[in-house]
Design an enzyme around this catalytic site. Structure first.
Site, PDB file in Angstrom:
ATOM      1  N   LYS A 180       0.791  -1.231   0.000  1.00  0.00           N
ATOM      2  CA  LYS A 180       0.000   0.000   0.000  1.00  0.00           C
ATOM      3  C   LYS A 180       0.827   1.286   0.000  1.00  0.00           C
ATOM      4  O   LYS A 180       0.372   2.320  -0.490  1.00  0.00           O
ATOM      5  CB  LYS A 180      -0.948  -0.002   1.204  1.00  0.00           C
ATOM      6  CG  LYS A 180      -2.112  -0.971   1.085  1.00  0.00           C
ATOM      7  CD  LYS A 180      -3.141  -0.500   0.082  1.00  0.00           C
ATOM      8  CE  LYS A 180      -4.414  -1.324   0.160  1.00  0.00           C
ATOM      9  NZ  LYS A 180      -5.460  -0.812  -0.750  1.00  0.00           N
TER      10      LYS A 180
ATOM     11  N   SER B  39       0.628 -10.147  -1.072  1.00  0.00           N
ATOM     12  CA  SER B  39       0.449  -8.694  -1.008  1.00  0.00           C
ATOM     13  C   SER B  39       0.659  -8.085   0.370  1.00  0.00           C
ATOM     14  O   SER B  39       0.884  -6.873   0.479  1.00  0.00           O
ATOM     15  CB  SER B  39      -0.952  -8.321  -1.515  1.00  0.00           C
ATOM     16  OG  SER B  39      -1.946  -9.012  -0.776  1.00  0.00           O
TER      17      SER B  39
END
Length: 416
Positions: free
Chosen positions: A62, A313
């Site tokens: 992110k 991720s």
């Protein structure tokens, strides 16, 4: 932060992602690509490469999109500050970007957000506002406040600069793993797969880009098949990081162009993937980060002979949650058994139980006195055990060995 492109032009281009990489180069880690022979054999693929964004700064990808977006703010926008809503990884990405860029950041989180995540976000210098019982209320509060105060709202995924930043994962993946045929990427709101898909297709259009969603939050495939955004009334999944109810305009438009297919996996399959990543790859992954590996190991995909990229991720999971996931994963892999024993001569006989489990080559995960019920014999102590073994036959053999001990009987057993 939409651009000024015409409707016929791509919302995000390869050039946008290249520019994002230059912008964030001194901030983000170029995360490793770890090939796994074990997962290649389990999936039937020629090779499997794990793109480890769980070791990125803040523990997920992110920061890439957040920094790329916030670095492009005007001086006036920086002065006004930034606000975002998130209960997880986006919060920490925005907070760190604000710290690095000297921009005041406010993160709005729902009441259910764990205290550890709030403290981690504050640790990067952000103000945290707890508002709303669920994420949607936090989102509404943040956007309304942005309108009132002039702060810039940084969306977790529905923004072209966010997508371009996340797409830098794809650039690295292609360079580290040039033989790649297929990439598997989790889908929540769609920012990561939109960016990675754009980056890969710009260089090699034939690369397959496959999205992965949990069964309890599987909105993307119906949307892409219908040609319009479909929203789920609710979601139910252990993978909270991708528990979104829909794509939004930007990510839907891009996904239609770059995503070849979407598959769904069960929470049990995700838990098994978390377990296998910890055991075989020595990698701690959160549920959302492990979903692509779950898809690779499922029956949903045919990967025979292909070189498969699996994007892990994120790895932001607390130890208690990770322990629960791995135990559930061992159940799914049929490598965990629970049993209720009736034991005479407590606690002396317990030593025999421990020695027997060890001699049978199993691991004793749990051993504790159980609450007595009406079915228990008064002269026996009820005990519960949790055992880890190599498979059902091994575990059955361990339980048979325990049942053969003097003063021990197996009252109940579960190998599922």
């Amino acid at each position: 932060m939409s651009g000024n492109r015409s409707a016929s032009e791509p919302r995000v281009t390869g050039a946008d992602i290249e520019a994002a990489r230059e912008r964030i180069a001194d901030v983000v880690h170029r995360t490793p690509l770890d090939t796994s022979r074990t997962f290649a054999e389990m999936s039937g693929a020629a090779s499997v490469g794990l793109k480890l964004e769980n070791v990125q700064r803040t523990g997920s990808f992110k920061i890439r999109g957040a920094y790329n977006t916030m670095a492009q703010l005007s001086p006036a926008e920086r002065e006004a500050g930034v606000i975002a809503s998130s209960a997880g990884n986006h919060a920490q990405g925005v907070a760190l970007a604000g710290q690095l860029l000297d921009i005041e950041t406010t993160i709005v989180v729902p009441e259910v957000t764990p205290a550890a995540k709030i403290e981690a976000t504050r640790g990067y210098g952000a103000e945290v506002v707890v508002e709303g019982d669920i994420y949607e209320r936090s989102y509404e509060y943040a956007t309304e406040r942005a309108d009132e105060t002039g702060e810039t709202f940084v969306h977790p995924f529905d923004d072209e600069a966010i997508v371009a930043g996340q797409g830098t994962v794809g650039l690295e993946l292609r360079e580290q793993y040039p033989e790649i045929d297929t990439v598997l990427v989790s889908i929540g709101g769609g920012g990561l797969i939109s960016g990675i898909g754009t980056a890969l297709k710009a260089r090699e259009p034939d690369v397959r880009v496959i999205g992965v969603q949990p069964e309890g939050a599987a909105h993307a495939k119906p949307s892409l098949e219908a040609g319009e955004i479909r929203e789920l009334p609710d979601v139910d999944t252990v993978a909270e990081g991708i528990a979104d109810t829909r794509l939004l305009e930007t990510t839907f438009a891009i996904a239609r162009e770059v995503v070849d297919d979407v598959v769904s996996v069960s929470d049990r399959e995700i838990a098994a993937a978390v377990t296998l990543l910890a055991e075989r790859a020595k990698t701690v992954a959160e549920s959302a980060g492990a979903a692509p590996l779950a898809a690779a190991l499922s029956d949903e995909l045919e990967l025979g002979g292909e070189h498969v990229g699996v994007v892990i991720s994120g790895g932001n999971v607390n130890l208690t949650e990770h322990a629960e996931l791995t135990r559930a994963g061992l159940h799914e892999l049929e490598r965990y058994a629970e049993a209720r024993l009736a034991v005479a001569g407590w606690p002396t006989t317990v030593g025999d139980v421990v020695e027997t489990v060890e001699s049978e080559g199993a691991e004793l995960d749990v051993l504790e006195r159980a609450r007595r019920t009406s079915v228990d014999e008064p002269n026996r102590v009820p005990v519960t055990v949790g055992l880890e073994g190599s498979g059902p036959a091994h575990l059955e053999g361990v339980l048979e060995a325990l049942a053969g001990l003097e003063g021990v009987s197996v009252v109940e057993r579960s190998l599922e």
